[in-house]
Design an enzyme around this catalytic site. Structure first.
Site, PDB file in Angstrom:
ATOM      1  CG  HIS A 150      -0.537   0.283   2.388  1.00  0.00           C
ATOM      2  ND1 HIS A 150      -0.360   1.492   2.981  1.00  0.00           N
ATOM      3  CD2 HIS A 150      -0.166  -0.402   3.427  1.00  0.00           C
ATOM      4  CE1 HIS A 150       0.057   1.390   4.281  1.00  0.00           C
ATOM      5  NE2 HIS A 150       0.310   0.093   4.552  1.00  0.00           N
TER       6      HIS A 150
ATOM      7  CG  ASP B  58       2.097   1.245   7.955  1.00  0.00           C
ATOM      8  OD1 ASP B  58       1.775   0.846   6.889  1.00  0.00           O
ATOM      9  OD2 ASP B  58       1.260   1.765   8.798  1.00  0.00           O
TER      10      ASP B  58
ATOM     11  CD  GLU C 142      -3.372  -1.273   5.080  1.00  0.00           C
ATOM     12  OE1 GLU C 142      -3.120  -2.182   5.822  1.00  0.00           O
ATOM     13  OE2 GLU C 142      -3.016   0.071   5.480  1.00  0.00           O
TER      14      GLU C 142
ATOM     15  CG  ASP D  35       1.272  -3.014   5.401  1.00  0.00           C
ATOM     16  OD1 ASP D  35       2.221  -1.920   5.566  1.00  0.00           O
ATOM     17  OD2 ASP D  35       0.182  -3.027   5.664  1.00  0.00           O
TER      18      ASP D  35
ATOM     19  CG  HIS E  69      -0.776   4.016  12.178  1.00  0.00           C
ATOM     20  ND1 HIS E  69      -1.890   3.097  12.447  1.00  0.00           N
ATOM     21  CD2 HIS E  69      -0.193   3.314  10.996  1.00  0.00           C
ATOM     22  CE1 HIS E  69      -2.079   2.449  11.301  1.00  0.00           C
ATOM     23  NE2 HIS E  69      -1.098   2.343  10.526  1.00  0.00           N
TER      24      HIS E  69
HETATM   25  N1  PHE Z   1      -1.653  -3.057   7.828  1.00  0.00           N
HETATM   26  C1  PHE Z   1      -1.066  -2.448   8.922  1.00  0.00           C
HETATM   27  C2  PHE Z   1      -1.129  -1.061   8.625  1.00  0.00           C
HETATM   28  O1  PHE Z   1      -0.836  -0.696   7.800  1.00  0.00           O
HETATM   29  C3  PHE Z   1       0.001  -2.991   9.382  1.00  0.00           C
HETATM   30  C4  PHE Z   1       0.007  -4.620   9.735  1.00  0.00           C
HETATM   31  C5  PHE Z   1       0.370  -5.414   8.741  1.00  0.00           C
HETATM   32  C6  PHE Z   1      -0.190  -4.997  10.916  1.00  0.00           C
HETATM   33  C7  PHE Z   1       0.555  -6.967   8.815  1.00  0.00           C
HETATM   34  C8  PHE Z   1      -0.522  -6.466  10.886  1.00  0.00           C
HETATM   35  C9  PHE Z   1      -0.063  -7.285   9.923  1.00  0.00           C
HETATM   36  O2  PHE Z   1      -1.266  -0.441   9.607  1.00  0.00           O
HETATM   37 ZN    ZN Z   2      -0.547   1.413   8.964  1.00  0.00          ZN
HETATM   38 ZN    ZN Z   3       0.496  -0.601   6.205  1.00  0.00          ZN
END
Ligand code: PHE
Ligand code: ZN
Ligand code: ZN
Ligand code: ZN
Length: 296
Positions: free
Chosen positions: A84, A96, A129, A158, A259
């Protein structure tokens, strides 16, 4: 669309907050009144003070995935990789998920100069995402059943360079016996290919991580496409045993800036990014050559 009358539009409201209406209405209902998201007029008179759930004022927006595919290779046996591209509004999203997005981009650039592979390779850089797997879910659902069948596998990347790195591969065979495991369509073979490369090739021990539904593999698995991927940890805390084998700090989150505003260029473990990017490219090479081991 919020349907707010009186030019009160709050963009990028981060989440479930209740706030007192500030500018431009100075906490008062504007002359035109306020139409709620459900189309009803707010049952309070213009000029009255008001407290609103600001989530109702998020703006509706269109977002875009970026899809790129090789011109050569079997189009009915596509190897797909995705990451993403968006971040949360609270921070720049470098780990992230600049990390996964960059690994895919570099892999695509390197692939472009190589002789053609047997299978077509498709890259997906997903939008939104963080708003509920919006881009990847839309993409999978936009495909016909035949087009879904043409995707041999999906690898998701990710967060692959968390500063207090954990080395995780999605547990496709549920070998740790913990949690829900993959469900019917996670793939032990996809997991094994990544684990073999990192563990046997680079001497980096890898643990399984459950398919929790928290990233863009969700809709691929839901329609029956085998999935796998890498992950270096988010808000979870590294154990003493993990610190002993991977280095880093025990009792500290894998990504303490998850985050947050500090998910900036300093929030990357470059060794992890390098190792995992190599694994991304390796696994792509394996399956672009042949998907025999997953197709039986
Ligand atoms: N998808 C979550 C995010 O973008 C991060 C994540 C990825 C958490 C894989 C757990 C497993 O914030
Ligand atoms: Zn995230
Ligand atoms: Zn993520
Ligand atoms: Zn496993």
């Amino acid at each position: 669309a919020a349907g707010a009358v009186g030019a009160i539009v709050y963009n990028n409201v981060p989440g479930p907050v209740n706030g007192t209406l500030g500018d431009p209405a100075a906490g008062k209902i504007p002359t035109g009144g306020i139409t709620q998201a459900d189309g009803q007029a707010l049952a309070a008179k213009p000029g009255a003070s008001v407290t609103l759930d600001l989530r109702a004022f998020q703006e509706a927006r269109t977002s875009y995935n970026v899809i790129a595919e090789t011109k050569t290779g079997r189009k009915d046996n596509v190897v797909m990789l995705g990451s993403h591209l968006d971040s949360v509004t609270e921070g720049p999203g470098i780990n992230d998920n600049g990390s996964g997005s960059a690994a895919l981009l570099e892999t695509a650039l390197q692939l472009g100069s190589k002789p053609k592979a047997n299978n077509a390779v498709r890259f997906g850089w997903w939008s939104a995402e963080e708003f509920g797997l919006v881009g990847s879910t839309y993409y999978v659902n936009s495909l016909t059943f035949e087009q879904q069948l043409d995707i041999a596998l999906y690898y998701n990347y990710d967060m692959i360079a968390s500063p207090n790195t954990g080395y995780f591969a999605y547990d496709g065979d549920n070998s740790d016996g913990v949690g829900a495991g993959a469900g019917p369509y996670g793939s032990g073979e996809l997991e094994k290919t990544l684990v073999d490369y990192l563990q046997n090739g680079k001497g980096v021990p890898v643990e399984g991580t459950d398919f929790t539904g928290r990233s863009d593999y969700g809709q691929f698995i839901a329609v029956g496409i085998p999935a796998g991927g890498l992950f270096t940890g988010a808000e979870g805390v590294k154990t003493a045993a993990q610190a002993a084998k991977w280095g880093g700090s025990a009792n500290v989150p894998y990504d303490k800036c998850y985050h947050q505003k500090c998910d900036n260029l300093g929030n990357i473990d470059r060794v992890a990014l390098d190792r995992n990017s190599d694994a991304v490219a390796w696994a792509l090479g394996v399956y672009a050559t042949s998907t025999e081991n997953i197709n039986g």
